[in-house]
Design a protein around this motif. Structure first.
Motif, PDB file in Angstrom:
ATOM      1  N   TYR A 182      -1.517  -9.818   8.454  1.00 12.32           N
ATOM      2  CA  TYR A 182      -2.719  -9.628   8.682  1.00 12.32           C
ATOM      3  C   TYR A 182      -3.067 -11.451   8.226  1.00 12.32           C
ATOM      4  O   TYR A 182      -2.603 -12.157   7.381  1.00 12.32           O
ATOM      5  CB  TYR A 182      -3.595  -8.749   8.033  1.00 12.32           C
ATOM      6  CG  TYR A 182      -2.879  -7.566   8.581  1.00 12.32           C
ATOM      7  CD1 TYR A 182      -3.863  -6.791   9.249  1.00 12.32           C
ATOM      8  CD2 TYR A 182      -1.615  -6.898   8.076  1.00 12.32           C
ATOM      9  CE1 TYR A 182      -3.652  -4.839   9.142  1.00 12.32           C
ATOM     10  CE2 TYR A 182      -1.315  -5.465   8.148  1.00 12.32           C
ATOM     11  CZ  TYR A 182      -2.705  -4.360   9.003  1.00 12.32           C
ATOM     12  OH  TYR A 182      -1.713  -3.708   8.511  1.00 12.32           O
ATOM     13  N   THR A 183      -4.069 -11.780   9.672  1.00 13.72           N
ATOM     14  CA  THR A 183      -4.516 -12.726   9.148  1.00 13.72           C
ATOM     15  C   THR A 183      -5.686 -12.597   9.857  1.00 13.72           C
ATOM     16  O   THR A 183      -6.647 -12.080  10.061  1.00 13.72           O
ATOM     17  CB  THR A 183      -4.133 -13.864  10.846  1.00 13.72           C
ATOM     18  OG1 THR A 183      -2.659 -13.688  10.975  1.00 13.72           O
ATOM     19  CG2 THR A 183      -4.638 -15.062  10.513  1.00 13.72           C
ATOM     20  N   LYS A 218      -5.651   5.074   5.623  1.00 10.91           N
ATOM     21  CA  LYS A 218      -4.187   5.956   5.885  1.00 10.91           C
ATOM     22  C   LYS A 218      -3.025   5.452   6.240  1.00 10.91           C
ATOM     23  O   LYS A 218      -2.643   5.825   6.725  1.00 10.91           O
ATOM     24  CB  LYS A 218      -4.343   7.743   6.183  1.00 10.91           C
ATOM     25  CG  LYS A 218      -5.720   8.286   5.498  1.00 10.91           C
ATOM     26  CD  LYS A 218      -5.441   9.565   6.068  1.00 10.91           C
ATOM     27  CE  LYS A 218      -6.507  10.353   5.305  1.00 10.91           C
ATOM     28  NZ  LYS A 218      -6.831  11.833   5.392  1.00 10.91           N
ATOM     29  N   PRO A 219      -2.835   4.061   6.379  1.00 10.80           N
ATOM     30  CA  PRO A 219      -1.520   3.414   6.444  1.00 10.80           C
ATOM     31  C   PRO A 219      -0.389   4.061   6.555  1.00 10.80           C
ATOM     32  O   PRO A 219      -0.203   5.341   5.550  1.00 10.80           O
ATOM     33  CB  PRO A 219      -1.225   2.177   5.887  1.00 10.80           C
ATOM     34  CG  PRO A 219      -2.423   2.802   4.492  1.00 10.80           C
ATOM     35  CD  PRO A 219      -3.244   3.866   4.712  1.00 10.80           C
ATOM     36  N   SER A 220       0.043   3.718   7.437  1.00  9.88           N
ATOM     37  CA  SER A 220       1.586   4.602   8.047  1.00  9.88           C
ATOM     38  C   SER A 220       2.193   3.077   7.714  1.00  9.88           C
ATOM     39  O   SER A 220       2.325   2.190   7.485  1.00  9.88           O
ATOM     40  CB  SER A 220       1.732   5.452   8.792  1.00  9.88           C
ATOM     41  OG  SER A 220       1.660   4.112   9.725  1.00  9.88           O
ATOM     42  N   PRO A 221       4.272   3.244   7.886  1.00 10.71           N
ATOM     43  CA  PRO A 221       4.823   2.863   7.552  1.00 10.71           C
ATOM     44  C   PRO A 221       4.759   1.458   8.374  1.00 10.71           C
ATOM     45  O   PRO A 221       5.011  -0.592   8.900  1.00 10.71           O
ATOM     46  CB  PRO A 221       6.383   3.249   7.704  1.00 10.71           C
ATOM     47  CG  PRO A 221       5.684   4.284   6.720  1.00 10.71           C
ATOM     48  CD  PRO A 221       4.390   4.844   7.112  1.00 10.71           C
ATOM     49  N   PHE A 222       3.945   2.201   9.699  1.00 12.38           N
ATOM     50  CA  PHE A 222       4.076   1.077  10.997  1.00 12.38           C
ATOM     51  C   PHE A 222       2.947   0.633  10.694  1.00 12.38           C
ATOM     52  O   PHE A 222       2.695  -0.756  11.143  1.00 12.38           O
ATOM     53  CB  PHE A 222       4.132   1.969  12.117  1.00 12.38           C
ATOM     54  CG  PHE A 222       4.698   2.956  12.572  1.00 12.38           C
ATOM     55  CD1 PHE A 222       5.982   2.483  12.889  1.00 12.38           C
ATOM     56  CD2 PHE A 222       5.082   4.548  12.399  1.00 12.38           C
ATOM     57  CE1 PHE A 222       6.723   3.228  13.261  1.00 12.38           C
ATOM     58  CE2 PHE A 222       6.130   4.872  12.450  1.00 12.38           C
ATOM     59  CZ  PHE A 222       7.084   4.691  13.073  1.00 12.38           C
ATOM     60  N   ALA A 274       0.750  -1.162  -0.776  1.00 10.25           N
ATOM     61  CA  ALA A 274      -0.031  -0.107   0.227  1.00 10.25           C
ATOM     62  C   ALA A 274       0.934   1.590   0.053  1.00 10.25           C
ATOM     63  O   ALA A 274       2.694   0.841   0.296  1.00 10.25           O
ATOM     64  CB  ALA A 274      -0.702  -0.212   1.216  1.00 10.25           C
ATOM     65  N   ILE A 275       0.576   2.132  -0.421  1.00 14.64           N
ATOM     66  CA  ILE A 275       0.618   3.770  -0.061  1.00 14.64           C
ATOM     67  C   ILE A 275       0.804   4.129   0.876  1.00 14.64           C
ATOM     68  O   ILE A 275      -0.887   4.546   0.845  1.00 14.64           O
ATOM     69  CB  ILE A 275       0.546   4.389  -1.372  1.00 14.64           C
ATOM     70  CG1 ILE A 275       0.906   3.922  -2.765  1.00 14.64           C
ATOM     71  CG2 ILE A 275       1.625   6.301  -1.746  1.00 14.64           C
ATOM     72  CD1 ILE A 275       2.240   3.372  -3.386  1.00 14.64           C
ATOM     73  N   LEU A 325       1.519  -7.513   4.157  1.00 13.67           N
ATOM     74  CA  LEU A 325       1.344  -5.587   3.635  1.00 13.67           C
ATOM     75  C   LEU A 325       2.690  -4.618   4.168  1.00 13.67           C
ATOM     76  O   LEU A 325       2.749  -4.895   4.932  1.00 13.67           O
ATOM     77  CB  LEU A 325      -0.121  -5.778   4.676  1.00 13.67           C
ATOM     78  CG  LEU A 325      -0.490  -4.322   3.996  1.00 13.67           C
ATOM     79  CD1 LEU A 325      -1.103  -3.845   2.695  1.00 13.67           C
ATOM     80  CD2 LEU A 325      -1.086  -3.516   5.287  1.00 13.67           C
ATOM     81  N   GLU A 326       2.907  -4.805   3.287  1.00 10.62           N
ATOM     82  CA  GLU A 326       3.874  -3.362   3.185  1.00 10.62           C
ATOM     83  C   GLU A 326       3.248  -2.224   2.585  1.00 10.62           C
ATOM     84  O   GLU A 326       2.904  -1.806   1.781  1.00 10.62           O
ATOM     85  CB  GLU A 326       5.166  -4.115   2.298  1.00 10.62           C
ATOM     86  CG  GLU A 326       6.650  -3.340   1.961  1.00 10.62           C
ATOM     87  CD  GLU A 326       7.674  -3.662   0.990  1.00 10.62           C
ATOM     88  OE1 GLU A 326       8.459  -3.046   0.869  1.00 10.62           O
ATOM     89  OE2 GLU A 326       7.131  -4.898   0.409  1.00 10.62           O
TER      90      GLU A 326
END
Length: 1093
Positions: free
Chosen positions: A1034-1035, A1025-1029, A975-976, A1051-1052
């Protein structure tokens, strides 16, 4: 403890005993101490002193450290052998300090709360390399006057509240001693008697009653209290507590038995003694005697005798006879380097004696300069190579007396044959210093600037006869200085100066830069330090081109220090780029070096970009690289755009664009825009370029649809089509029709002016020519993609054979009931019948049986004919059955027979319905089934059918339950950062499963950053709005009563940037702050979630 102290006092009155711990064994006492030769180190010695019992005293020793390179070693002893370093504690403390101004080491020994057995002789020894010094002093501990020694047991065993280590401690040996001297007045209550007569379980109660808080100390004291001796049943007379015998003498140990028949055994230190010539056992009545002949030191031990189960003990002390001195020492006077022998004779062979010098015992170890020799009764002290320090008073101490003699050692006259010469040596070359003195066997020491010079791998010191040489294989700068040779034992010295010169050198390798090129960012401060060497210190000149850089410059200056030179540029500018030269000069030579300084900066802004092509929501733009790249290669470009009427610019790319072309997308059609460029190098982002000329994104329409041939003649072709599916903001101006003759590539425009209609006739075509036709939609943005006919069109009028297309329901017999409306439609493509262009209608308003039959439809176009046949059947109700009769009646059953009806209604009979009626009511009711034959049997409706049972077939219900199974698993994805991401999978299960989402095996519960959906077995996890953390594993886990299943995916999250990277990309500061705050909030929530789990 008291007996042990008494024992030492009897046998060794001249030796004190230190009772802070166990001393060394007797074997180690006889070992001779190994110390370096004597030399004066102490400038202040400890002085003897006296204190009362329980008092404190401090002994101080001082050593001058002017000629010492490191701290000297000091040891404190009690008596001859007890090292007090291991006895430090609450009663003994050793301290040391150093005064940097006076260069004096101070050593202190503190004795705290002294006891009587602390009295005795002490010794302080100081050593440094080959130097040694020692001093003896005495401590006298006086008893406190008897009037002040009243002891109250209750106060003695009360704990103090000051928290000290010795709170509640009592010196029982001292207490017992005091009671021996004076009978104490009994307290009002004799607690000891109460405790002795009480049971152990009553001790705590008694202590509480009389205010004794230190119960543990009380129990220890009570345990040590002597119990009253019971009268012996085996011995009428026991051994004495102690016996004493002279060395070589005989001793008799006598006991008197109450029962002579009791078996008696003697023991020495716990080992049973057997009869030998040394040990003789005698019996005289009830007396049992053990005689020990020729008593020696090893007979000094504890002896015991057992009679049955009783035992009595004693101690035997063997006393040595004094050793007298037969021949006294004689004074000696000689010169240095001579051999000295001091001889003395004593009265006993093998006697132990001590050699002393100035009151201090002479060290005689392996490394000592002193050697001790003895033969029979004679003893020698030998000094092989005497020095002036050996001068002093030497004495020999024996148990029966002391003898002493003075030894005087004088220096031999010194003659200098060749003095040292001052030299100047080139750095790295050998350095040699030599001199000649007489006498030749006199050793000496070399000093440089007052510091002792010792031999090493680099320095060689040699002494051969009269010659003394100091050779240094490869000289260094540190070898320069004043050298002095000091003959041992003489006050005369030989001196010389050594001067080391070294050609100047610039050490550019210390910069650790490639090609001696230093890169600095414009605006920063540059401080360039370059190591230099040279002896004497060289003169340094910095130059840029032909200009000399002075040390007084404001922005750029050059400075020189002892071991390096420095070029400082406070604020670097582009003009500072260039070659710099360093020149070093001294009396040994000259050296030069060149350094290139490269000042890098952000690049200049590019020229205004040029928009070359425009689409509906995109454009193509190009630009030229900036004229100045800032001294660093251009890494890429950032592109921004804005609406013409707006002032807000928007970044279009977060990854650098490496090319000089770019295609912005997602613009609003019909809105004017401007674009600009930023150039980026390793230093940073340039200023923006000038905006491009405004442009409006406009899109051409899509291609026209459904292009077909409408009509063809010998010279014309009529085409028709439908409008484009997508027209856009530019609208539609018209259509352009083109044709191309088959076999050529030339497209000919059919209409010079645009046509707005969707039908056009192309005229003037050659007869029987084959053409291809295409149509384009035209608007302000240009021409759309063309719609072209798939096959070529023959320019010739075509007659099409007629064809009748019969509907599917008319292809079989068309059945209608009598009286129904019949509407038949037969389509024809070419002929129009009864006012219809493409079909033929036959309408029967009220159908009759006579209308049944086959109908034939014929269509003819010129010579072409097509026919179709229709089969119509009009049906009616059949007539009644004929000749109904009863064939047989039995029980509740009846058999009927009849004939088919005369009129079947123009359709086959498919079955009969049988009805029955009661004669009274004449109400008919049908049977539940039909009969297809002309005979049947029936039962009376009034017959009871109690003997029959209805058997209902059994059906097995299908089991639709199943455990969870993932039909579509999760897939690894990325994801971005800042853009929502979703994870999807599908699961099948019955009953409906419970779905749990986990991140890194931790369930996701009530987290507002995640939304979970489940619809018809499709499970979705949305990450806002994902961040690098938010990256990780994921399961998705599905659970029902029949089992569970789970799927994983990784997920990266890409696009997370540091503050520096965002600044490098030219992101505005307010956006950087917002992004960093969101990242910190995400990180904090993640850590809190992990902590709660």
């Amino acid at each position: 403890m008291l007996q042990e102290i008494s024992f030492h006092c009897v046998l060794s009155p001249n030796w004190s005993v230190w009772s802070l711990g166990d001393g060394q064994p007797a074997e180690e006492i006889e070992k001779q101490t190994e110390t370096p030769p004597l030399s004066t180190l102490l400038i202040e010695m400890p002085q003897s002193g006296s204190i009362n019992v329980g008092g404190d005293i401090t002994f101080i020793a001082k050593v001058e450290a002017k000629d010492l390179l490191r701290k000297p070693t000091i040891k404190w002893f009690k008596g001859k052998w007890m090292d007090l370093a291991s006895k430090t504690g609450k009663h003994l403390q050793l301290k040391e300090s150093f005064d940097r101004f006076t260069k004096i080491h101070t050593f202190e020994m503190h004795i705290i709360k002294a006891k009587e057995n602390y009295a005795g002789n002490y010794r302080c020894e100081v050593s440094y390399k080959d130097k040694f010094d020692s001093c003896s002093f005495d401590l006298e501990v006086k008893e406190i006057p008897e009037g002040s020694q009243n002891i109250d047991i209750r106060s003695a065993f009360k704990r103090s509240t000051d928290g000290q280590d010795d709170a509640g401690e009592l010196d029982f040996s001292g207490l017992l001693k005091h009671r021996e001297h004076k009978q104490e007045e009994a307290p009002e209550v004799d607690v000891w008697e109460i405790l002795k007569n009480a049971r152990p379980d009553e001790y705590e109660k008694i202590a509480f009653t009389y205010g004794i808080t230190d119960l543990r100390g009380l129990l220890k004291r009570l345990k040590k209290t002597k119990k009253e001796e019971k009268k012996s049943e085996a011995f009428s007379k026991r051994l004495e507590p102690a016996y004493q015998a002279d060395k070589g003498g005989k001793i008799r140990l006598v006991v008197d038995l109450a029962d002579p028949t009791v078996e008696l055994k003697w023991y020495k230190n716990g080992q049973e003694i057997r009869p030998t010539p040394k040990y003789i056992f005698e019996h005289k009545g009830t007396q049992r005697i053990m005689v020990i002949n020729n008593c020696q030191i090893n007979d000094d031990a504890a002896y015991s005798v057992t009679a049955g189960e009783e035992k009595c003990t004693t101690e035997l002390f063997v006393k040595e006879l004094p050793v007298n001195i037969v021949k006294m020492l004689e004074p000696v006077k000689t010169t240095v380097n001579e051999r000295i022998e001091l001889e003395c004779e004593v009265s006993e062979e093998g006697a132990k004696v001590r050699w002393m010098k100035n009151g201090v015992e002479v060290p005689t170890g392996v490394r000592s300069r002193y050697r001790v020799k003895s033969e029979g009764t004679k003893h020698w002290l030998i000094i092989d190579d005497a020095t002036k320090d050996d001068t002093g008073t030497y004495s020999l101490m024996a148990t029966g007396g002391t003898t002493e003699a003075h030894v005087q050692i004088d220096l031999k006259p010194l003659k200098i044959l060749m003095d040292l010469q001052s030299v100047t040596v080139l750095l790295g070359q050998p350095l040699k210093l030599n001199c000649e003195i007489y006498p030749g066997n006199v050793p000496g020491r070399w000093y440089k600037n007052g510091q002792l010079v010792q031999s090493s791998e680099r320095i060689s010191i040699m002494h051969r006869a009269k010659n003394h040489n100091l050779d240094i294989e490869s000289s260094t700068i540190h070898d320069a200085g004043d050298y002095t040779f000091v003959p041992e034992g003489y006050t005369q010295t030989l001196s010389a100066k050594v001067h080391i010169i070294d050609p100047p050198r610039v050490h550019l390798e210390a910069l650790n830069v490639q090609d001696n090129t230093v890169v600095i960012v414009a605006g920063n401060k540059l401080r360039l330090e370059i190591p230099i060497s040279g002896e004497p210190a060289p003169r340094v000149v910095w130059m840029k081109g032909e200009r000399v850089i002075l040390d007084s410059g404001s922005r750029m200056r050059a400075e020189t220090f002892a071991d390096h030179t420095c070029l400082t540029i406070d604020i670097a500018e582009r003009e500072d780029t260039g070659n710099y030269k360093i020149i070093l000069q001294n009396e040994a030579g000259e050296d030069t070096a060149s350094i290139k300084i490269k000042v890098v900066d952000i690049p200049d802004p590019p020229e205004a970009p040029l928009v070359t092509d425009v689409g509906g929501d995109w454009c193509t733009m190009t630009w030229e690289p900036p004229r100045y790249d800032g001294g660093s290669p251009i890494l890429g470009y950032f592109i921004e755009r804005k609406k013409k009427q707006s002032s807000r610019w928007m970044r279009l790319n977060f990854d650098l664009c490496k090319e000089t072309t770019f295609e912005p997308k997602k613009m609003i059609e019909g809105v004017p825009y401007e674009v600009r460029i930023f150039a980026v190098n390793a230093i940073g982002v340039s200023k923006p370029s000038e905006p491009s000329k405004p442009f409006i994104p406009l899109a051409v329409t899509s291609e026209p649809t459904t292009l077909v041939v409408d009509d063809v003649t010998d010279t014309t072709v009529t085409m028709k089509w439908r409008p484009p599916d997508t027209i856009g903001a530019a609208g539609l101006d018209g259509y352009q029709v083109e044709y191309c003759l088959e076999g050529t590539d030339e497209w000919i425009l059919a209409n010079k002016e645009l046509t707005e209609k969707t039908r056009y006739t192309i005229t003037g075509l050659p007869v029987e020519a084959k053409i291809l036709v295409r149509v384009k939609a035209i608007n302000a943005a240009g021409a759309s993609p063309p719609r072209t006919t798939q096959h070529s069109i023959l320019v010739k009028e075509v007659v099409e054979p007629p064809k009748i297309r019969i509907p599917r329901h008319l292809k079989q017999t068309y059945i209608r009931k009598v009286g129904e409306v019949v509407n038949l439609v037969k389509t024809s493509k070419c002929f129009f019948i009864r006012n219809s262009d493409c079909d033929s209608i036959m309408f029967i308003r009220k159908a009759e049986r006579k209308h049944s039959g086959k109908y034939e439809l014929s269509v003819q176009v010129e010579n072409h004919i097509d026919t179709a046949t229709l089969d119509i059947q009009i049906v009616d109700l059949p007539g009644p059955p004929q000749a109904v009769k009863i064939e047989e009646v039995w029980g509740n059953n009846v058999a009927l027979d009849w004939s088919p009806p005369k009129d079947n209604g123009n359709a086959p009979i498919i079955g009969y319905t049988i009805q029955k009626a009661d004669k009274k009511t004449m109400s008919h009711s049908p049977f539940p089934s039909h009969s297809s034959s002309s005979s049947s049997s029936s039962r009376s409706s009034s017959h009871s059918q109690s003997g029959l049972k209805l058997k209902i077939p059994e059906y097995n219900d299908r089991n639709f339950t199943e455990p969870p199974t993932f039909t579509q698993p999760l897939i690894n994805t990325f994801a971005i950062a800042g853009y929502n991401a979703t994870l999807n999978c599908s699961v099948r299960a019955n009953p409906r499963p419970k779905v749990i989402w986990m991140k890194n095996k931790i369930p996701i519960i009530d987290d507002p950053r995640y939304r979970m959906f489940s619809n018809q077995g499709v499970c979705t996890l949305e990450i806002r709005k994902p961040s690098p953390f938010d990256g990780g594993v994921y399961t998705c886990k599905a659970i029902n009563d029949l089992g569970e299943a789970q799927v994983d995916s990784k997920l990266e999250v890409k696009g997370g940037f540091t503050f520096f990277e965002l600044m490098k990309r030219g992101v505005p500061l307010h956006l950087i702050d917002k992004y960093m705050n969101e990242s910190k909030t995400s990180e904090k929530s993640e850590s809190e979630k992990k902590g709660s789990n």
